[in-house]
Write a protein that holds these residues in place. Structure first.
Motif, short mmCIF file in Angstrom:
data_model
loop_
_atom_site.label_atom_id
_atom_site.label_comp_id
_atom_site.label_asym_id
_atom_site.label_seq_id
_atom_site.Cartn_x
_atom_site.Cartn_y
_atom_site.Cartn_z
N THR A 47 0.93 -1.35 0.03
CA THR A 47 -0.06 0.03 0.12
C THR A 47 0.83 1.04 -0.04
O THR A 47 1.88 1.06 0.23
N ARG A 48 0.31 2.39 -0.36
CA ARG A 48 1.00 3.61 -0.16
C ARG A 48 0.86 4.11 1.10
O ARG A 48 -0.04 4.32 1.80
N ILE A 49 1.90 4.53 1.78
CA ILE A 49 2.06 5.10 2.99
C ILE A 49 2.25 6.61 2.93
O ILE A 49 3.43 6.94 2.27
N LEU A 72 1.93 -2.70 8.28
CA LEU A 72 3.13 -1.54 8.77
C LEU A 72 2.57 -0.29 8.88
O LEU A 72 2.55 0.44 9.84
N CYS A 73 1.73 0.10 7.84
CA CYS A 73 1.21 1.41 7.85
C CYS A 73 0.18 1.57 8.94
O CYS A 73 0.02 2.65 9.44
N ALA A 74 -0.83 0.43 9.27
CA ALA A 74 -1.69 0.79 10.15
C ALA A 74 -0.91 0.73 11.56
O ALA A 74 -1.44 1.72 12.45
N VAL A 75 0.03 0.13 11.85
CA VAL A 75 0.73 0.40 13.05
C VAL A 75 1.47 1.73 13.08
O VAL A 75 1.39 2.31 14.01
N SER A 81 0.59 9.21 14.81
CA SER A 81 -0.32 10.22 14.40
C SER A 81 -0.69 11.19 15.72
O SER A 81 -0.99 10.63 16.76
N PHE A 82 -0.44 12.49 15.69
CA PHE A 82 -0.86 13.26 16.57
C PHE A 82 -1.29 14.69 16.02
O PHE A 82 -0.88 14.96 14.96
N HIS A 83 -1.83 15.59 16.88
CA HIS A 83 -1.90 16.91 16.59
C HIS A 83 -2.01 17.78 18.07
O HIS A 83 -2.80 17.24 18.88
N ASP A 84 -1.30 18.91 17.88
CA ASP A 84 -0.88 19.76 19.03
C ASP A 84 -1.78 20.95 18.45
O ASP A 84 -1.31 21.82 17.89
N HIS A 85 -2.97 21.26 18.95
CA HIS A 85 -3.61 22.51 18.64
C HIS A 85 -2.87 23.78 19.28
O HIS A 85 -3.13 24.77 18.80
N ALA A 86 -2.14 23.79 20.38
CA ALA A 86 -1.42 24.88 20.74
C ALA A 86 -0.37 25.40 19.87
O ALA A 86 -0.33 26.65 19.52
N SER A 87 0.24 24.51 19.20
CA SER A 87 1.54 25.01 18.69
C SER A 87 1.16 24.74 16.96
O SER A 87 2.11 25.21 16.21
N GLY A 88 0.24 24.02 16.58
CA GLY A 88 -0.20 23.94 15.17
C GLY A 88 0.72 22.62 14.80
O GLY A 88 0.45 22.35 13.51
#
Length: 98
Positions: A47-49, A72-75, A81-88
């Protein structure tokens, strides 16, 4: 018999007689754990990662893609994956078709 051969024989005897059942079980599990990432998963496919990220101090988001196994892609997607709203800053990993 030379000294090197005697050393090998001594090492074999120490390993064969020196390991308990618990140690043998632990070493077996450790070996399986180390070998597991290199064993193919039945039914897995290429698959494409796609990785899209932005970190603190970066002026724009960046992206790249690679080929890999779907498992491997799922792991990677679950672990990184993360998102920090304070720093963007964020990291997003998408698993797409080949």
């Amino acid at each position: 018999m030379n000294a090197a051969q005697e050393g090998l024989d001594l090492a074999r005897r120490m390993v064969a007689s020196g390991l308990s059942a618990k140690e043998c079980a632990f070493l077996t599990l450790a070996f399986i754990g180390l070998a597991a990432p290199f064993m193919p998963v039945p039914g897995d496919h290429a698959t494409r990662i796609a990785v899209h990220f932005r970190h603190v101090g970066a002026t724009a988001a960046r992206r790249f893609a690679a080929e890999g196994d779907a498992s491997l892609c799922a792991v990677l997607a679950a672990a990184l994956s993360f998102h920090d709203h304070a720093s963007g800053s964020f990291t997003r990993i998408d698993c797409g078709p080949r």
